[in-house]
Motif scaffolding. Structure first.
Motif, PDB file in Angstrom:
ATOM      1  N   VAL A 168       0.795  -1.269   0.096  1.00 36.11           N
ATOM      2  CA  VAL A 168       0.169  -0.030  -0.025  1.00 36.11           C
ATOM      3  C   VAL A 168       0.921   1.154   0.061  1.00 36.11           C
ATOM      4  O   VAL A 168       1.898   1.460   0.670  1.00 36.11           O
ATOM      5  CB  VAL A 168      -1.019  -0.136   1.317  1.00 36.11           C
ATOM      6  N   THR A 169       0.225   2.264  -0.743  1.00 36.09           N
ATOM      7  CA  THR A 169       1.017   3.506  -0.651  1.00 36.09           C
ATOM      8  C   THR A 169      -0.044   4.589  -0.380  1.00 36.09           C
ATOM      9  O   THR A 169      -1.075   4.454  -1.089  1.00 36.09           O
ATOM     10  CB  THR A 169       1.874   3.881  -2.045  1.00 36.09           C
ATOM     11  N   ASP A 195       1.457   3.893  10.362  1.00 42.24           N
ATOM     12  CA  ASP A 195       1.209   5.343  10.496  1.00 42.24           C
ATOM     13  C   ASP A 195       2.275   5.870   9.342  1.00 42.24           C
ATOM     14  O   ASP A 195       2.920   6.626   9.671  1.00 42.24           O
ATOM     15  CB  ASP A 195       1.362   5.807  11.763  1.00 42.24           C
ATOM     16  N   LEU A 196       1.747   5.646   8.050  1.00 42.91           N
ATOM     17  CA  LEU A 196       2.472   6.199   7.231  1.00 42.91           C
ATOM     18  C   LEU A 196       2.541   7.601   6.899  1.00 42.91           C
ATOM     19  O   LEU A 196       1.427   8.127   7.160  1.00 42.91           O
ATOM     20  CB  LEU A 196       2.108   5.620   5.753  1.00 42.91           C
ATOM     21  N   PRO A 197       3.726   8.325   6.242  1.00 42.16           N
ATOM     22  CA  PRO A 197       3.600   9.755   6.132  1.00 42.16           C
ATOM     23  C   PRO A 197       2.908   9.903   4.727  1.00 42.16           C
ATOM     24  O   PRO A 197       2.809   8.511   3.902  1.00 42.16           O
ATOM     25  CB  PRO A 197       4.968  10.214   5.698  1.00 42.16           C
ATOM     26  N   VAL A 198       2.255  10.839   4.347  1.00 41.70           N
ATOM     27  CA  VAL A 198       1.673  10.914   2.924  1.00 41.70           C
ATOM     28  C   VAL A 198       2.900  10.808   1.801  1.00 41.70           C
ATOM     29  O   VAL A 198       4.006  11.189   1.991  1.00 41.70           O
ATOM     30  CB  VAL A 198       1.230  12.359   2.559  1.00 41.70           C
ATOM     31  N   GLY A 199       2.485   9.725   0.946  1.00 42.39           N
ATOM     32  CA  GLY A 199       3.553   9.285  -0.124  1.00 42.39           C
ATOM     33  C   GLY A 199       4.388   8.109   0.470  1.00 42.39           C
ATOM     34  O   GLY A 199       5.029   7.508  -0.309  1.00 42.39           O
ATOM     35  N   GLY A 200       4.020   7.647   1.591  1.00 40.52           N
ATOM     36  CA  GLY A 200       4.799   6.308   2.256  1.00 40.52           C
ATOM     37  C   GLY A 200       4.337   4.931   1.737  1.00 40.52           C
ATOM     38  O   GLY A 200       2.792   5.124   1.719  1.00 40.52           O
ATOM     39  N   SER A 201       5.131   4.175   1.848  1.00 36.60           N
ATOM     40  CA  SER A 201       4.642   2.632   1.417  1.00 36.60           C
ATOM     41  C   SER A 201       5.045   1.776   2.454  1.00 36.60           C
ATOM     42  O   SER A 201       6.166   1.739   3.002  1.00 36.60           O
ATOM     43  CB  SER A 201       5.267   2.350   0.060  1.00 36.60           C
ATOM     44  N   ARG A 202       4.276   0.552   2.443  1.00 35.12           N
ATOM     45  CA  ARG A 202       4.650  -0.515   2.926  1.00 35.12           C
ATOM     46  C   ARG A 202       4.344  -1.707   2.134  1.00 35.12           C
ATOM     47  O   ARG A 202       3.365  -1.780   1.751  1.00 35.12           O
ATOM     48  CB  ARG A 202       3.851  -0.635   4.358  1.00 35.12           C
ATOM     49  N   VAL A 203       5.117  -2.719   2.529  1.00 39.62           N
ATOM     50  CA  VAL A 203       4.981  -4.041   1.659  1.00 39.62           C
ATOM     51  C   VAL A 203       4.735  -5.229   2.965  1.00 39.62           C
ATOM     52  O   VAL A 203       5.305  -5.191   3.917  1.00 39.62           O
ATOM     53  CB  VAL A 203       5.946  -4.349   1.068  1.00 39.62           C
TER      54      VAL A 203
END
Length: 346
Positions: A95-96, A335-343
């Motif tokens: 997700v991004t 808790d991602l920053p705007v523009g952040g991704s996690r796999v």
């Protein structure tokens, strides 16, 4: 009309709706399903009544639609860290966060956009607090779009105009005509608990505690809800769209056990007397995550548009505190920053 000026508030005496009996699970619907026999209104799906004259008068009197000046001072601190999209194959779940309720979801070999809003501003609100986290030209081919409801901060015509008209779009019941008028050719309308499948990925439309309105004449004429996406290996993502807290989360968790990631809203919640029925606050979002039985949670619906009166950075600080107080693993709060991704590693 935007949510900032048109959200219903809970009537002071209105209790939460009791859990409804579970309807039978329907079969999958074909992609591109449009119906003309939806009911004229979906008002019977509301969790709480729309605001009456007294509530509207109080809202007009108090006028609490923006944070106080001190609540805007933290705008430079809002997390914005755009980066390249992670590589994604058929077995990748990634997700991004593009901002607000817009995600670039990679699942089952598909690239899916949720409630895509790439515009700098939406009707009736100031410009974005943070830029879009993913440049449009950096997106891979968009294989599908899911829409939660028709409010302007979730259904953005200028953004959708950028898409090829053959892009598969999954929308709530009653919203298909909006897309058909714009010449989209693969539009699938679903009621709550209905599902469709695209290239091995299942799209289930599920309830939310919200409402719909886009013009003066279409209140609750289309449905609202969230989505559960499931890939071939059974991995699941729940995109809640826009919602208040209530009984549907536990029911969704019962019907879709083993949700790997819940994308849940944490912002646009103050004042509570006006917004509690339609927007979770950070503590309620953590409760919703627990009700769902989800393994991980990624907050959204904050740090992008000014829709209510809480300080702009408060949703993040409160959701982190609520997560810790609930005794949940810090690694499971994305808790991602705007523009952040996690796999999600298999």
């Amino acid at each position: 009309m935007t949510e900032r000026t048109a959200h219903p508030a809970r009537a002071a005496q209105a209790p939460r709706a009791a859990t409804a009996p579970a309807p039978p699970a329907p079969g999958l619907q074909p992609v591109g399903r449009l119906r003309s026999d939806w009911p004229r209104t979906f008002a019977d799906r509301l969790t709480a009544p729309l605001p009456g004259v007294r509530a509207l008068a109080r809202f007009a009197r108090e006028g609490a639609v923006r944070p106080r000046p001190e609540g805007l001072r933290d705008i430079p601190l809002l997390p914005f860290e755009p980066g390249p999209l992670p590589p994604a194959g058929p077995d990748t779940l990634a997700v991004t966060w593009a901002g607000h309720a817009s995600w670039v979801l990679r699942i089952g070999g598909l690239t899916v956009l949720t409630d895509p809003v790439w515009s700098r501003r939406i009707f009736g609100t100031p410009a974005r607090l943070t830029p879009v986290g993913v440049r449009w030209e950096d997106l891979p081919r968009v294989d599908a779009v899911v829409i939660s409801h028709n409010h302007f901060d979730h259904l953005d015509a200028p953004t959708l105009k950028r898409l090829p008209r053959h892009t598969p779009v999954f929308v709530p019941a009653g919203l298909g005509r909006w897309f058909a008028r714009r010449r989209f050719t693969r539009v699938t309308e679903l009621d709550w608990w209905e599902a469709a499948e695209l290239d091995g990925v299942r799209f289930d439309f599920v309830p939310a505690h919200h409402w719909s309105k886009r013009t003066l004449l279409d209140t609750c004429r289309s449905l609202w809800g969230g989505w559960v996406l499931t890939d071939r290996s059974g991995r699941r993502v729940h995109f809640a769209g826009d919602t208040g807290y209530g009984h549907w989360f536990a029911e969704i968790g019962r019907r879709y056990p083993g949700i790997d990631l819940a994308l849940l809203p944490i912002g646009a919640y103050d004042p509570r007397w006006w917004l509690s029925d339609v927007h979770t606050d950070p503590e309620e979002a953590v409760r919703a995550h627990q009700d769902l039985g989800a393994r991980r949670m990624a907050p959204m619906h904050w740090a992008t548009f000014v829709l209510s009166s809480e300080p702009v950075l408060e949703p993040l600080t409160r959701v982190r505190a609520a997560w810790e107080q609930a005794g949940l693993s810090r690694d499971d709060l994305w808790d991602l920053p705007v523009g952040g991704s996690r796999v999600l590693v298999p």
